[in-house]
Design an enzyme around this catalytic site. Structure first.
Site, PDB file in Angstrom:
ATOM      1  N   PHE A 125      11.863  19.487 -15.942  1.00 18.27           N
ATOM      2  CA  PHE A 125      10.500  19.078 -16.408  1.00 18.27           C
ATOM      3  C   PHE A 125      10.908  17.508 -17.136  1.00 18.27           C
ATOM      4  O   PHE A 125      11.940  17.222 -17.292  1.00 18.27           O
ATOM      5  CB  PHE A 125       9.532  20.056 -17.476  1.00 18.27           C
ATOM      6  CG  PHE A 125      10.031  20.099 -18.259  1.00 18.27           C
ATOM      7  CD1 PHE A 125      11.294  21.107 -18.394  1.00 18.27           C
ATOM      8  CD2 PHE A 125       9.289  20.207 -19.789  1.00 18.27           C
ATOM      9  CE1 PHE A 125      11.602  21.408 -19.705  1.00 18.27           C
ATOM     10  CE2 PHE A 125       9.930  20.250 -20.758  1.00 18.27           C
ATOM     11  CZ  PHE A 125      10.602  21.203 -21.357  1.00 18.27           C
TER      12      PHE A 125
ATOM     13  N   TYR B 254      11.313  14.150 -19.263  1.00 15.68           N
ATOM     14  CA  TYR B 254      11.514  13.296 -19.256  1.00 15.68           C
ATOM     15  C   TYR B 254      13.390  13.559 -18.825  1.00 15.68           C
ATOM     16  O   TYR B 254      14.000  12.502 -19.006  1.00 15.68           O
ATOM     17  CB  TYR B 254      11.950  12.873 -20.615  1.00 15.68           C
ATOM     18  CG  TYR B 254      10.894  11.977 -20.967  1.00 15.68           C
ATOM     19  CD1 TYR B 254       9.649  11.188 -20.410  1.00 15.68           C
ATOM     20  CD2 TYR B 254       9.952  12.462 -21.878  1.00 15.68           C
ATOM     21  CE1 TYR B 254       9.212  10.611 -21.128  1.00 15.68           C
ATOM     22  CE2 TYR B 254       8.700  12.140 -22.260  1.00 15.68           C
ATOM     23  CZ  TYR B 254       7.925  10.679 -21.906  1.00 15.68           C
ATOM     24  OH  TYR B 254       6.941  10.800 -22.384  1.00 15.68           O
ATOM     25  N   ASP B 255      13.289  14.781 -18.327  1.00 13.63           N
ATOM     26  CA  ASP B 255      14.518  15.540 -17.473  1.00 13.63           C
ATOM     27  C   ASP B 255      15.677  14.405 -16.830  1.00 13.63           C
ATOM     28  O   ASP B 255      16.693  13.689 -17.082  1.00 13.63           O
ATOM     29  CB  ASP B 255      14.520  16.515 -17.076  1.00 13.63           C
ATOM     30  CG  ASP B 255      14.951  17.833 -18.046  1.00 13.63           C
ATOM     31  OD1 ASP B 255      14.919  17.444 -18.991  1.00 13.63           O
ATOM     32  OD2 ASP B 255      13.766  18.604 -18.136  1.00 13.63           O
TER      33      ASP B 255
ATOM     34  N   HIS C 149      18.660  20.710 -26.849  1.00 18.48           N
ATOM     35  CA  HIS C 149      17.515  20.583 -27.469  1.00 18.48           C
ATOM     36  C   HIS C 149      17.338  22.196 -28.297  1.00 18.48           C
ATOM     37  O   HIS C 149      17.441  22.121 -29.209  1.00 18.48           O
ATOM     38  CB  HIS C 149      17.072  18.942 -27.957  1.00 18.48           C
ATOM     39  CG  HIS C 149      15.996  19.063 -26.665  1.00 18.48           C
ATOM     40  ND1 HIS C 149      16.382  18.897 -25.947  1.00 18.48           N
ATOM     41  CD2 HIS C 149      14.698  19.050 -26.844  1.00 18.48           C
ATOM     42  CE1 HIS C 149      15.321  19.548 -24.727  1.00 18.48           C
ATOM     43  NE2 HIS C 149      14.356  18.996 -24.580  1.00 18.48           N
TER      44      HIS C 149
ATOM     45  N   LYS D 253      21.208  23.604 -17.925  1.00 19.14           N
ATOM     46  CA  LYS D 253      20.506  22.645 -19.410  1.00 19.14           C
ATOM     47  C   LYS D 253      20.134  23.141 -20.413  1.00 19.14           C
ATOM     48  O   LYS D 253      20.090  23.208 -21.170  1.00 19.14           O
ATOM     49  CB  LYS D 253      19.013  21.787 -18.176  1.00 19.14           C
ATOM     50  CG  LYS D 253      18.622  20.935 -19.588  1.00 19.14           C
ATOM     51  CD  LYS D 253      17.476  21.187 -19.266  1.00 19.14           C
ATOM     52  CE  LYS D 253      16.040  20.628 -20.356  1.00 19.14           C
ATOM     53  NZ  LYS D 253      15.029  20.589 -20.060  1.00 19.14           N
TER      54      LYS D 253
ATOM     55  N   ASP E 257       7.979  21.742 -31.407  1.00 18.11           N
ATOM     56  CA  ASP E 257       7.610  20.420 -31.033  1.00 18.11           C
ATOM     57  C   ASP E 257       8.732  19.470 -30.768  1.00 18.11           C
ATOM     58  O   ASP E 257       9.515  19.584 -30.988  1.00 18.11           O
ATOM     59  CB  ASP E 257       6.638  19.728 -31.883  1.00 18.11           C
ATOM     60  CG  ASP E 257       6.045  18.111 -31.926  1.00 18.11           C
ATOM     61  OD1 ASP E 257       5.371  18.530 -30.914  1.00 18.11           O
ATOM     62  OD2 ASP E 257       6.339  17.574 -32.554  1.00 18.11           O
TER      63      ASP E 257
ATOM     64  N   HIS F 229       1.090  24.904 -24.214  1.00 15.03           N
ATOM     65  CA  HIS F 229       1.120  24.875 -22.778  1.00 15.03           C
ATOM     66  C   HIS F 229       2.462  24.217 -22.486  1.00 15.03           C
ATOM     67  O   HIS F 229       1.203  24.065 -20.769  1.00 15.03           O
ATOM     68  CB  HIS F 229      -0.605  24.753 -23.785  1.00 15.03           C
ATOM     69  CG  HIS F 229      -1.547  25.757 -23.537  1.00 15.03           C
ATOM     70  ND1 HIS F 229      -2.160  26.420 -22.850  1.00 15.03           N
ATOM     71  CD2 HIS F 229      -2.060  25.245 -25.092  1.00 15.03           C
ATOM     72  CE1 HIS F 229      -3.132  26.318 -23.220  1.00 15.03           C
ATOM     73  NE2 HIS F 229      -3.154  27.158 -24.932  1.00 15.03           N
ATOM     74  N   ASN F 230       3.445  24.202 -22.018  1.00 20.33           N
ATOM     75  CA  ASN F 230       4.209  22.965 -21.736  1.00 20.33           C
ATOM     76  C   ASN F 230       4.881  24.382 -20.672  1.00 20.33           C
ATOM     77  O   ASN F 230       5.733  25.271 -20.829  1.00 20.33           O
ATOM     78  CB  ASN F 230       4.538  22.574 -22.313  1.00 20.33           C
ATOM     79  CG  ASN F 230       5.578  21.398 -20.935  1.00 20.33           C
ATOM     80  OD1 ASN F 230       6.474  22.269 -20.594  1.00 20.33           O
ATOM     81  ND2 ASN F 230       6.304  20.357 -21.927  1.00 20.33           N
TER      82      ASN F 230
HETATM   83  P1  ITT Z   1       2.712  21.922 -26.157  1.00 20.34           P
HETATM   84  O1  ITT Z   1       2.736  21.292 -27.327  1.00 20.34           O
HETATM   85  O2  ITT Z   1       1.372  22.756 -25.711  1.00 20.34           O
HETATM   86  O3  ITT Z   1       4.361  22.708 -26.751  1.00 20.34           O
HETATM   87  P2  ITT Z   1       3.581  19.504 -24.646  1.00 20.34           P
HETATM   88  O4  ITT Z   1       4.581  18.874 -23.836  1.00 20.34           O
HETATM   89  O5  ITT Z   1       2.527  18.624 -25.339  1.00 20.34           O
HETATM   90  O6  ITT Z   1       2.939  20.788 -24.799  1.00 20.34           O
HETATM   91  P3  ITT Z   1       5.064  17.894 -27.192  1.00 20.34           P
HETATM   92  O7  ITT Z   1       3.543  17.907 -27.679  1.00 20.34           O
HETATM   93  O8  ITT Z   1       5.973  18.667 -28.041  1.00 20.34           O
HETATM   94  O9  ITT Z   1       4.952  19.263 -25.930  1.00 20.34           O
HETATM   95  O10 ITT Z   1       5.645  17.254 -26.248  1.00 20.34           O
HETATM   96  C1  ITT Z   1       6.913  17.038 -25.914  1.00 20.34           C
HETATM   97  C2  ITT Z   1       7.155  16.233 -24.787  1.00 20.34           C
HETATM   98  O11 ITT Z   1       8.479  15.261 -24.976  1.00 20.34           O
HETATM   99  C3  ITT Z   1       6.538  16.525 -23.795  1.00 20.34           C
HETATM  100  O12 ITT Z   1       6.091  15.258 -22.619  1.00 20.34           O
HETATM  101  C4  ITT Z   1       7.880  17.122 -22.922  1.00 20.34           C
HETATM  102  O13 ITT Z   1       7.657  17.027 -21.289  1.00 20.34           O
HETATM  103  C5  ITT Z   1       9.039  16.169 -22.965  1.00 20.34           C
HETATM  104  N1  ITT Z   1      10.118  17.330 -23.488  1.00 20.34           N
HETATM  105  C6  ITT Z   1      10.030  17.997 -24.766  1.00 20.34           C
HETATM  106  N2  ITT Z   1      11.285  18.612 -24.636  1.00 20.34           N
HETATM  107  C7  ITT Z   1      11.941  18.828 -22.973  1.00 20.34           C
HETATM  108  C8  ITT Z   1      12.916  18.625 -22.252  1.00 20.34           C
HETATM  109  O14 ITT Z   1      14.004  19.552 -22.362  1.00 20.34           O
HETATM  110  N3  ITT Z   1      12.949  18.208 -21.093  1.00 20.34           N
HETATM  111  C9  ITT Z   1      12.243  16.685 -20.715  1.00 20.34           C
HETATM  112  N4  ITT Z   1      10.791  16.817 -21.736  1.00 20.34           N
HETATM  113  C10 ITT Z   1      11.191  17.412 -22.767  1.00 20.34           C
END
Ligand code: ITT
Length: 197
Positions: A153, A155-156, A181, A176, A71, A12-13
């Site tokens: 988005f 923590y970028d 990762h 990016k 995740d 949902h992200n």
């Molecule tokens: P879903 O579970 O629906 O996928 P979520 O945002 O809750 O969405 P996570 O539980 O995996 O996803 O949390 C990952 C967190 O780390 C989330 O707050 C992201 O914004 C951050 N994050 C992950 N990858 C990132 C990236 O490439 N750049 C910046 N922040 C990132």
């Protein structure tokens, strides 16, 4: 072997959804859980891999579609690798990412360790409706920086990868996308599933 012609991107992200969509071959139709009215599962795992598999399994079961979930999170060395799997929850707790970034900077400062090492971790899981699944991990090492840039988005804006003088928040999207990762996890996964493309 059944070729992949569509896939549910189980997140949902929006930031993740776009990155994963852009990594997958263009010819594959990408479906969002939003279109199918599927909510998120409870992430009660204790590792990235467990939570990645919980999401992929959940969305696959609900949709009966081949599913790819992620995740991910930010691990900060001087904070005992926090927020880690709690990265999203930290933003919820502090009322959004800007406040969560301020909080991380404050905690790093207070640690007094002058160590700003951090890494972003992503575990991608592809799950087939017949139960088969593959998970792969990608990690990118860098340092925590003061907040810089409006791109990306999460923590970028506070993450600067090693060898670069821009944060992910300052980099252009494509730069990016092709180094982070999620890209590194995807490349490992791709080498195992490319015969399905
Ligand atoms: P879903 O579970 O629906 O996928 P979520 O945002 O809750 O969405 P996570 O539980 O995996 O996803 O949390 C990952 C967190 O780390 C989330 O707050 C992201 O914004 C951050 N994050 C992950 N990858 C990132 C990236 O490439 N750049 C910046 N922040 C990132």
């Amino acid at each position: 072997m059944k070729k992949i012609n569509q896939i549910l991107i189980g997140t949902h992200n929006k930031g993740k959804f776009k990155e994963i969509s852009d990594l997958l071959p263009k010819k594959i139709k990408k479906i969002s859980p939003v279109e199918l009215n599927i909510e998120s599962p409870i992430e009660n795992g204790s590792t990235f891999i467990e939570n990645s598999q919980i999401k992929a399994h959940f969305f696959c079961k609900k949709s009966n579609l081949l599913t790819l979930s992620d995740d991910s999170g930010l691990e900060v060395e001087c904070l005992n690798n926090e927020p880690g799997i709690y990265s999203s929850r930290l933003a919820d707790q502090y009322g959004g990412f800007y406040n969560a970034m301020i909080e991380i900077l404050k905690r790093v400062e207070e640690s007094g360790k002058k160590n700003t090492k951090a890494k972003f971790v992503s575990v991608l899981t592809i799950q087939w409706p017949d139960g088969k699944k593959i998970s792969e991990t990608g990690e990118i090492i860098g340092n925590i920086s003061k907040i810089r840039g409006n791109n990306g988005f999460g923590y970028d804006p506070i993450f600067m990868p090693i060898g670069f003088s821009q944060t992910f928040g300052e980099m252009n999207y494509k730069k990016k996308l092709m180094m982070d990762h999620r890209f590194l996890a995807y490349k490992k996964l791709e080498s195992k599933i490319k015969d399905y493309f």
